[in-house]
Design a protein around this motif. Structure first.
Motif, PDB file in Angstrom:
ATOM      1  N   LEU A   1      12.741  26.105 -24.661  1.00 36.21           N
ATOM      2  CA  LEU A   1      11.295  26.347 -24.711  1.00 36.21           C
ATOM      3  C   LEU A   1      10.607  25.281 -25.557  1.00 36.21           C
ATOM      4  CD1 LEU A   1       9.664  29.819 -25.361  1.00 36.21           C
ATOM      5  CD2 LEU A   1       8.930  27.842 -26.646  1.00 36.21           C
ATOM      6  N   ASN A   2      11.153  25.028 -26.747  1.00 43.05           N
ATOM      7  CA  ASN A   2      10.546  24.041 -27.644  1.00 43.05           C
ATOM      8  C   ASN A   2      10.579  22.638 -27.055  1.00 43.05           C
ATOM      9  OD1 ASN A   2      10.000  26.010 -29.555  1.00 43.05           O
ATOM     10  ND2 ASN A   2      11.927  25.697 -30.646  1.00 43.05           N
ATOM     11  N   LEU A   3      11.640  22.325 -26.333  1.00 43.09           N
ATOM     12  CA  LEU A   3      11.759  21.004 -25.727  1.00 43.09           C
ATOM     13  C   LEU A   3      10.730  20.827 -24.614  1.00 43.09           C
ATOM     14  CD1 LEU A   3      13.255  18.330 -25.624  1.00 43.09           C
ATOM     15  CD2 LEU A   3      14.968  19.402 -24.160  1.00 43.09           C
ATOM     16  N   LEU A   4      10.613  21.811 -23.733  1.00 46.33           N
ATOM     17  CA  LEU A   4       9.656  21.730 -22.633  1.00 46.33           C
ATOM     18  C   LEU A   4       8.217  21.741 -23.159  1.00 46.33           C
ATOM     19  CD1 LEU A   4      11.386  24.201 -20.153  1.00 46.33           C
ATOM     20  CD2 LEU A   4      11.241  21.718 -19.933  1.00 46.33           C
ATOM     21  N   ALA A   5       8.010  22.394 -24.311  1.00 41.47           N
ATOM     22  CA  ALA A   5       6.664  22.481 -24.879  1.00 41.47           C
ATOM     23  C   ALA A   5       6.117  21.122 -25.297  1.00 41.47           C
ATOM     24  CB  ALA A   5       6.661  23.423 -26.084  1.00 41.47           C
ATOM     25  N   ARG A   6       6.982  20.132 -25.427  1.00 38.73           N
ATOM     26  CA  ARG A   6       6.543  18.805 -25.843  1.00 38.73           C
ATOM     27  C   ARG A   6       5.936  18.002 -24.691  1.00 38.73           C
ATOM     28  NH1 ARG A   6       8.573  16.715 -30.706  1.00 38.73           N
ATOM     29  NH2 ARG A   6       9.772  18.202 -31.920  1.00 38.73           N
ATOM     30  N   SER A   7       5.983  18.551 -23.490  1.00 32.95           N
ATOM     31  CA  SER A   7       5.431  17.843 -22.340  1.00 32.95           C
ATOM     32  C   SER A   7       3.909  18.012 -22.320  1.00 32.95           C
ATOM     33  CB  SER A   7       6.038  18.390 -21.044  1.00 32.95           C
ATOM     34  OG  SER A   7       5.528  17.694 -19.938  1.00 32.95           O
ATOM     35  N   GLU A   8       3.206  16.925 -22.449  1.00 33.04           N
ATOM     36  CA  GLU A   8       1.745  16.970 -22.510  1.00 33.04           C
ATOM     37  C   GLU A   8       1.155  17.447 -21.196  1.00 33.04           C
ATOM     38  OE1 GLU A   8      -1.987  14.053 -23.788  1.00 33.04           O
ATOM     39  OE2 GLU A   8       0.080  13.296 -23.748  1.00 33.04           O
ATOM     40  N   GLY A   9       0.187  18.340 -21.283  1.00 37.94           N
ATOM     41  CA  GLY A   9      -0.463  18.859 -20.089  1.00 37.94           C
ATOM     42  C   GLY A   9       0.307  19.963 -19.409  1.00 37.94           C
ATOM     43  N   PHE A  10       1.414  20.389 -20.013  1.00 40.55           N
ATOM     44  CA  PHE A  10       2.250  21.438 -19.428  1.00 40.55           C
ATOM     45  C   PHE A  10       2.255  22.612 -20.396  1.00 40.55           C
ATOM     46  CE2 PHE A  10       6.558  23.265 -18.539  1.00 40.55           C
ATOM     47  CZ  PHE A  10       6.314  23.636 -17.221  1.00 40.55           C
ATOM     48  N   ARG A  11       1.794  23.780 -19.941  1.00 40.20           N
ATOM     49  CA  ARG A  11       1.667  24.929 -20.834  1.00 40.20           C
ATOM     50  C   ARG A  11       2.944  25.761 -20.813  1.00 40.20           C
ATOM     51  NH1 ARG A  11      -0.077  30.053 -20.276  1.00 40.20           N
ATOM     52  NH2 ARG A  11      -0.751  29.697 -18.142  1.00 40.20           N
TER      53      ARG A  11
END
Length: 737
Positions: free
Chosen positions: A180-190
């Protein structure tokens, strides 16, 4: 006869083909049965090896022996002399039937393998990677599913613990939270926050319900089975709208390769959803020590509920992890965050907690400059310990650049924005926190708290009622009900709500201090002292106890006690309190020195203008400089007037910064200028809203000129009358600790 003809005569080809078909079918059945029975991976591998070793044995047996109507017989070394002699008709028919069965079986294998290759392309390749691979092997992008309109949001559910003992819940949740924390770093992706997405753990809600509740387009779910040094992780990415699996896979690895698996899963999702995220770069600062990682996950689980005991145990876990990997930035970030919450919820004095938090946060940043958690911890230290809201805001902005979905940062950033005086952005930030974490009671009640600061009482109450309808005894909602009651002058109700919270949180001194401060307003010294002692028992000289002590000192005009409290608090707040005490004692030059020190420590910049955290010191300094006949006092007063106008334009009225209100501060500015009528008008506004302290005329020196003024005296009488009515409402109720 040629070798080919001899192999055919001895039926070697037929046996080999039949063996291959049967072995393949046996392996498919074994894979399903062994998986369902939870057999270790080595069982299936051993079974496969035995079947492979059996193949040459079957070929040799086919060469040497032949199955006849008379049983198993040795195959003659020479073929019959008359090649045209009629063979046994039954044997011929059975041979043709066998050939057909083998052919059908072979065709079935080809069809199944082709279907798997075409229909499920790209879903199985990671599982075939070597178990000892040190890092993820990127799958062929051509095998990844393509999406014309990539999803822009996801919820990562808590992975299910399927371990034999059922004791690896913290590990399974840790794996999913890392993803979750890793994917959260993708800009523009909630990415839905952990609190909300993990609420579905153990529920029977379907994907459609989950997607609707969290307002996401995709859901990642999975399971973890850990046994010894072996771990099996399954993961599947599902599209909410259709319910179709976008991607799924199973990974069987040794525990030492757990980080590679996380990267493989994240990389597959990144490709499937066409995200802009370099997994390798984002995980560069992560530990590679599995034992340290396990301790880190245990610590994070303990720190989840902010209790003194849990947070101290979490720090022990993080420190133990650092003995195994001294360069583990995440463990340092965890220590920093734990100390900040220990100051707030654990009753530990600021002078003890924040230096340790700062040391750990700086170490984390040195090891991993891209750590959002470390930046957030530094922001908390700058705001709470140094009263440097401007510096804290810079750290928070960097935090959200690194991780736009880091919901914890939004929550604390809201406090900083209040301290700065940017109330509109404060509300915006807290609404964003609720958007990311819609099922979090804490985030919803924090928004309700900030709505109170801007006078949106109806919306705040509606939000609290919504929470209480789901969780009637939720302490966070009760806390905000107490704040709401206090701001509306319902002091007896406020005490009742805060008392409930006090017993619901055994280690938190906050509610005891709030009751003490309400008791001060009610002019009930005995009740105030009793609750100050209750706050002290949860950590001597903790921040909340000191707040209540300085409020009581001001209400009684005990300037020596106020100076003593200021010395204990230290920092800009301590210098301010000591400056006020010196001013009340007529030590004007000492007062001015301390007040200037307070402004300097809180990063006051005259060019940038005053912030909310500077208001008290600037007001007192304007008063002191006027007494000294210094020309600068008027500029100090003007900067406060400008700030009050800005805050009122944003809806600010009651700002719980030292329990002051804009109306009371506006009255003080007018009094410093000698403007009686404006001062009286502002005080009347404060009294009408039940915000006027009963001691203002007796102990606030700026109003000394009007201590014999009948209209000012009437205001004091009105305040005391209301206090008496609220004390009467407390009669018969249990209000002591």
């Amino acid at each position: 006869m040629t070798l080919f003809g001899e192999l055919r005569r001895r039926k070697v080809f037929r046996v080999a083909a039949a063996y291959a078909v049967v072995a393949w079918l046996v392996l498919q059945v074994a894979d399903i049965l062994l998986d369902n029975f939870g057999a270790p991976e080595w069982v299936f591998k051993s079974f496969t090896v035995l079947l492979v070793l059996g193949f040459p044995l079957a070929v040799v047996m086919a060469w040497v022996f032949d199955l006849t109507p008379g049983g198993l017989q040795r195959t003659p070394d020479v073929a019959p002399a008359d090649p045209g002699a009629p063979a046994d008709g039954g044997m011929a028919r059975r041979g043709r039937l066998t050939n057909r069965v083998i052919l059908i079986g072979a065709l079935l294998i080809i069809v199944v393998m082709a279907t798997e290759r075409i229909w499920f392309a790209g879903r199985g390749s990671p599982a075939e990677a070597p178990a000892t691979a040190p890092a993820a092997t990127p799958a062929d992008p051509a095998n990844e599913p393509a999406a014309a309109d990539p999803a822009r949001s996801i919820a990562v559910l808590a992975f299910e613990d399927l371990s034999p003992e059922g004791d690896q819940g913290y590990f399974a949740e840790g794996i999913s939270e890392e993803l979750l924390n890793l994917l959260a770093r993708s800009e523009g992706f909630r990415v839905a926050a952990r609190t909300s997405s993990f609420k579905f753990k153990g529920s029977d809600a379907d994907i459609g319900e989950i997607g609707a509740a969290l307002n996401v387009e995709t859901v990642l779910e999975g399971s973890v089975r850990k046994a010894g040094d072996q771990v099996r992780i399954t993961a599947q990415l599902i599209e909410v709208g259709s319910g179709f699996h976008i991607w799924s896979d199973t990974y069987d690895r040794r525990l030492e390769n757990i980080f590679a698996v996380q990267d493989e899963i994240a990389s597959a999702i990144v490709r499937a959803l066409q995200l802009e995220l370099d997994v390798g770069v984002e995980t560069a600062g992560r530990t590679q020590n599995v034992q340290a990682y396990d301790l880190y996950l245990r610590g994070r689980q303990l720190a989840r509920e902010p209790t003194r005991a849990g947070l101290l145990q979490a720090i022990e876990m993080y420190e133990e992890a650092l003995t195994l990997d001294p360069r583990f930035a995440g463990a340092y970030s965890g220590i920093a965050e734990a100390w900040t919450w220990l100051e707030d919820y654990g009753g530990i004095p600021s002078a003890e907690a924040f230096p340790q938090a700062e040391q750990a946060a700086r170490r984390a940043l040195a090891l991993d400059p891209q750590s959002a958690e470390a930046h957030a911890a530094m922001a908390f230290v700058r705001d709470r310990y140094y009263s440097d809201a401007v510096g804290a805001s810079r750290y928070f902005e960097r935090t959200l650049e690194l991780n736009p979905n880091y919901v914890t940062a939004y929550n604390i950033y809201g406090d900083v924005l209040r301290d700065i005086g940017n109330l509109e952005r404060m509300i915006e930030v807290h609404r964003k926190a609720v958007e990311l974490d819609p099922l979090s009671v804490f985030m919803r009640t924090r928004l309700a708290s900030k709505l109170l600061d801007v006078g949106k009482y109806e919306e705040s109450r509606a939000l609290l009622d919504e929470v209480l309808s789901e969780y009637p005894d939720n302490d966070y909602a009760k806390e905000e009900l107490g704040n709401l009651a206090r701001q509306q002058g319902r002091f007896a109700d406020a005490i009742s709500e805060f008392r409930f919270v006090h017993f619901a949180r055994p280690g938190d001194p906050y509610s005891a201090a709030q009751i003490a401060m309400v008791a001060v307003h009610l002019d009930d010294r005995a009740l105030a002292e009793a609750w100050i002692e209750a706050a002290r028992r949860r950590g001597e000289n903790n921040r909340w106890e000191l707040f209540a002590r300085d409020r009581l000192a001001v209400a009684e005009g005990d300037w020596a006690q106020l100076a003593e409290t200021g010395a204990v608090r230290g920092g800009p707040a301590g210098a301010y309190l000591r400056g006020v005490a010196a001013a009340r004692a007529g030590a004007w030059h000492e007062a001015r020195r301390l007040l200037l020190e307070s402004l300097q420590l809180s990063s006051y910049d005259a060019v940038q203008g005053a912030r909310l955290i500077h208001m008290g010191a600037l007001l007192e300094l304007a008063w002191v400089e006027r007494q000294l006949g210094l020309e600068g006092w008027d500029g100090r007063a003007a900067s406060v007037e400008k700030l009050i106008a800005e805050l009122r334009a944003q809806g600010g009225a009651y700002i719980n910064w030292g329990a002051t209100t804009l109306a009371y501060d506006a009255a003080r500015v007018a009094a410093i200028r000698g403007d009686r009528d404006t001062a009286l008008l502002e005080l009347q506004i404060a009294e009408a809203n039940r915000w006027l302290p009963p001691w203002f005329l007796e102990h606030d020196a700026v109003f000394a000129t009007w201590r014999e003024d009948r209209e000012f005296i009437a205001l004091v009488a009105a305040v005391k009358e209301h206090s008496a009515s609220e004390r009467a409402r407390l009669a018969g109720l249990e209000v002591r600790p």
